[in-house]
Design a protein around this motif. Sequence first.
Motif, PDB file in Angstrom:
ATOM      1  N   ALA A  65       0.802  -1.457  -0.236  1.00 22.67           N
ATOM      2  CA  ALA A  65      -0.129  -0.088   0.247  1.00 22.67           C
ATOM      3  C   ALA A  65       0.575   0.908  -0.001  1.00 22.67           C
ATOM      4  O   ALA A  65       0.242   2.200  -0.642  1.00 22.67           O
ATOM      5  CB  ALA A  65      -0.594   0.254   1.054  1.00 22.67           C
ATOM      6  N   ARG A  88      -8.196   6.845  -7.329  1.00 18.99           N
ATOM      7  CA  ARG A  88      -8.294   6.543  -6.028  1.00 18.99           C
ATOM      8  C   ARG A  88      -8.357   5.361  -4.973  1.00 18.99           C
ATOM      9  O   ARG A  88      -7.425   5.450  -3.519  1.00 18.99           O
ATOM     10  CB  ARG A  88     -10.412   7.304  -5.599  1.00 18.99           C
ATOM     11  N   LEU A  89      -8.546   4.560  -5.923  1.00 17.69           N
ATOM     12  CA  LEU A  89      -8.871   3.414  -4.818  1.00 17.69           C
ATOM     13  C   LEU A  89      -7.417   2.207  -4.075  1.00 17.69           C
ATOM     14  O   LEU A  89      -7.513   2.313  -3.228  1.00 17.69           O
ATOM     15  CB  LEU A  89      -8.788   2.429  -5.960  1.00 17.69           C
ATOM     16  N   PRO A  90      -6.411   2.109  -4.120  1.00 15.28           N
ATOM     17  CA  PRO A  90      -5.087   2.433  -4.112  1.00 15.28           C
ATOM     18  C   PRO A  90      -5.002   3.862  -2.945  1.00 15.28           C
ATOM     19  O   PRO A  90      -4.252   3.362  -1.051  1.00 15.28           O
ATOM     20  CB  PRO A  90      -3.867   2.240  -4.600  1.00 15.28           C
ATOM     21  N   GLU A  92      -7.389   4.576  -1.147  1.00 12.67           N
ATOM     22  CA  GLU A  92      -8.665   4.508  -0.102  1.00 12.67           C
ATOM     23  C   GLU A  92      -7.776   3.564   0.810  1.00 12.67           C
ATOM     24  O   GLU A  92      -8.144   3.396   1.780  1.00 12.67           O
ATOM     25  CB  GLU A  92     -10.289   4.055  -0.632  1.00 12.67           C
ATOM     26  N   ILE A  93      -7.499   2.200  -0.224  1.00  9.91           N
ATOM     27  CA  ILE A  93      -6.959   1.093   0.887  1.00  9.91           C
ATOM     28  C   ILE A  93      -6.395   1.498   1.704  1.00  9.91           C
ATOM     29  O   ILE A  93      -6.370   1.141   1.904  1.00  9.91           O
ATOM     30  CB  ILE A  93      -6.114   0.694  -0.302  1.00  9.91           C
ATOM     31  N   GLY A  95      -5.708   4.732   3.437  1.00  9.03           N
ATOM     32  CA  GLY A  95      -6.959   5.493   3.807  1.00  9.03           C
ATOM     33  C   GLY A  95      -5.864   6.994   3.628  1.00  9.03           C
ATOM     34  O   GLY A  95      -5.786   7.673   5.220  1.00  9.03           O
ATOM     35  N   ARG A 135      -2.716   5.641 -11.748  1.00 11.74           N
ATOM     36  CA  ARG A 135      -3.045   4.847  -9.917  1.00 11.74           C
ATOM     37  C   ARG A 135      -1.790   4.410  -9.278  1.00 11.74           C
ATOM     38  O   ARG A 135      -1.404   4.368  -8.211  1.00 11.74           O
ATOM     39  CB  ARG A 135      -3.938   4.007 -10.473  1.00 11.74           C
TER      40      ARG A 135
END
Lengths: 205, 823
Positions: A65, A88-90, A92-93, A95, A135
């Motif tokens: 991450a 955004r996905l990684p 978000e993962i 935080g 990303r």
Amino acid sequence: MTLFSDLNLTIGKGESIAIIGRSGAGKSTLLSLLAGLDTPSQGSISFDGKALETLDDEARAQLRAHHISFIFQSFHLLPELNALDNVRLPLEIRGDKDPDAIAKHWLSQVGLAERLDHFPSQLSGGEQQRVAIARAFATSPGLLFADEPTGNLDEETGHQIIDQLFRLNAQEGATLVLITHDTELAARCQRRLSLHNGQLHEVSA
Amino acid sequence: MTGTIGLAWRQLRNQLRTTEWRALLLACWIAIAIATPLALLADRLERGLLQESAALLGADLILSGQRPISPERLDDAEAAGLVATQVTQFPSMLALDDEMMLVSVRAAQLPYPLRGQIVTTPPQEGDLPESGQIWAEQRVFTQLGLNLGDSVQLGYADFEVTAVLQSSPDRGSGFRSFSPHVIINAADLEASGILAPGSRAEFRLLLAGDEESIIQLDALWRQDLRSDERLFSLRNDQPMTGAALGNGLRYLKLTALIALLLAALTITLSLRRFSNGQYTRCALLLSLGMPPRQLIRLYLLQLLMAWAIVALFGTATGLLLEQLVVGWLEDLLPQALPAAAPLRYFSGAALGLALLVLLGLPPILQLARVPVSHLFRGDGAPQDRRANLLYLICLILLGVVLLSFLEEYLAAVALLLLLLAGGAIFGVITQQALLLLTRPLAKRLLLGRLLSMRLRQQRRWHRLQSAVLVLLLTLLSVVWISRTDLLESWQAQLPVDTPNYFVVNIQPWQKDELDDFFATHEIGSILYPMVRGRINALNGEPIRPQMNEVQLEHNTLNRELNLSWAAQAPDNNPLTAGIWWSQGATEPEISVEQEMADELGLSLGDTLGFDIGGLPLEARITSLRQVEWGSFQPNFYVIFNQEALEAFPATFITSFHLETDKQHLVNDMLRAFPSLTLIDIDQLLQQAALWLKRLGDSSALILAMSLICGGLLLIVTLLQALEQRRYEVALLQTLGATAKQTRQLDLLEFLLLGLVGGLLASLATELTLGALHLTLLKIPVQLHWQLWVVLPLGAALFFCLSGIVMRRPLLLEQCYRLLRSAT
């Protein structure tokens, strides 16, 4: 069955290396080992002085991450998320506080500032790979793995994508491990290693 | 060909292990198991009650009226050279010692019936009971504890019970056809003293003869039917029992439509999943030189073999279900049902075949078009207009097959549209509710943020799943609860002193004595006069041309009304406009019920014209009243001032409430006034409740099967969704999520989906039941708190359990390989 034997490799910070080899040579398996996605039955792989095989799932997830990113041959964007959400996905993962701003910044870096709301099905192959590149860089990784990043693209688009990848990598100072069978592409890396019979050989330019 | 059969069989055996084939077979099984009993029941009812309606009607033509048959009609029948006989049917209390029961009495004279025959145990020599004898249906024996040879009392007369009525035609129309029947000889009618002029009874003239004369008389009479008269003929009508059972069956068939649609959807999705997985195999077979035609044959054969297996099991299950439903309805049916036509036993299986072939043909034909290049480049079959057209044609054909099976075109289409609209709305609401719920979670938890992305990503899947889930749970809950709850809650809200007895057919000369009886026993009861008449004019002109189409359908314009007179407005009828007439007003004045006035556009000052037994009467509207129809008091649309109506022959009606410990007074009253017709409302309600419950049980059974179908559909879609999200999980883990987080994410999603779907279903159920309470029963809404617990928890449990069972854990080292394999 022994896949790799007597395999020693040290990659310096900020270096770019290409691993080349025929299909079936074990390039992708080597990549999963290097990224800590798989554990070697013998031997050891260290990142920043930490032996990956000693880390538990949680710690390895943290490592991915925060320090490692991937670019895949077939992009692997989630089809129901738009470009912005995919980037955004990684974030978000792990935080992150302001994933939106970071994601937008990186999409504009790859020239897609106007296409934030577009879904993968509305983007060309080259554009999808640029979203995947955004990303990958969005988490500011120390180590970037690119697995045949131009494999699904036509030649011209492939060139543009690679130019962008190397430009951003130079700008970010990340370590790049590129897996390819394209020797021309490999030539753009500082070091080239050929995987053959489970062993790596340095190839001179 | 043999080779193809062998290959098809091997393919099938191999694929029986896959979830999509299991789901497909199970869905088809359920479709056949539901369709078979419905087809059999429909056929048996039709043969038993509709086709053999000559035998059921008891005649070729029946004239029925609420007044005795006029001599002109009898002359017409005689002139036409037809055989004729008369029957009088009325409700009355039959008494065995102190036990009493409400029955429908038929007083008939020979020849009777004109068509069909009365079957009794023990068999009797004559067609009708001798004078002084009575035949009664089994229900009467059971309820009164009657034995053959007992003496029972009906009105003033005593009868000896000599036979059990097993079946009899000519049961009459309306609800009376469902009541337990007894038959007496018309010769005893007078002695019983029950009927007097103006009594409530149905008078029937039964006719039989050559077809031509019947048709002519039918046509002749239809031109000038009296307002209370109706004609029943074989060509135009079904006996009421048949029609009511037909309605029940129609309701069951519509319920079944839901299950059949779900089965069709499950089969479609399973076949799509199956055919997508067959591309490589087909490309390979084609590359080896198999002609496309043979490939089509191969897959069609595989479908046929699968059908043969489920047809057998499905039909067997269907037969069992039919036995169960017939068992429930048996004691309510007027006679035993004949066996179904042999071909009907295969209807369900045939429907299953149509489902499989019509839904299977499009994907199979597509398989034959898979290019061999699929083997190298992964090309799919062309999705062109031809493919879409084929799908459309098959879907239309399937629609036609389903509709012609259900034989309820309009209702089925309406239900279909309602389901689609309801499903779409529920789907969108669930999705929005999920997003709304996740928002606060997303602010605090990483899982919440991932979940909100997951919700966006899976929105199509969530819409389908929740639409199916909410619709099914709602329908099942509504049917399950309403089958007993509606009537119970309606009864429960009635005030304790709500009248539980009606007395009709009170003759004018009995009025004072009866008033005394009520006063002596402290029974609060008011006797209302009742005169039958029909509205025929408004402001001096015929009323019908002044009304629009909707108004012409109004209840009050299509039958004889019970008119009454009163000096003062009834206590429970508050005036809403105008003033009540003063004592001694001689001009005819009327007070009209408010809703009737609104709907027919009547206002104060208008005059209404009435036809009362052939005599005209005009009266001015001087007040409007509000009437509480559900009060169990005698209620009237129109009340006259006494002077206007008292000259017309009237009977009286009343209702009263008796506590359980005073029920013996009913017996005393009937002993003192044997000719009165007493209607025990509790008994009447019990009869209605039994019908509702049995019909509710049957449709709940079908809905439960629909629920299994729905469960299957959810599982198939869940499976598809889980497969898709294996990639997602692999990607998430590669991007830095842990396996535990992805598992929690899935479970949280399923949990929320189940909870929201269940809550929405509870809400939709309460709204539907509430609407039924308010509009149908006009009683306050009641909440069912159990629903709010059972539905959300049940749905959440279902999703979580199926998710846990079907979710294959993904190891970290598999992730990258999975992503690579999708290249």
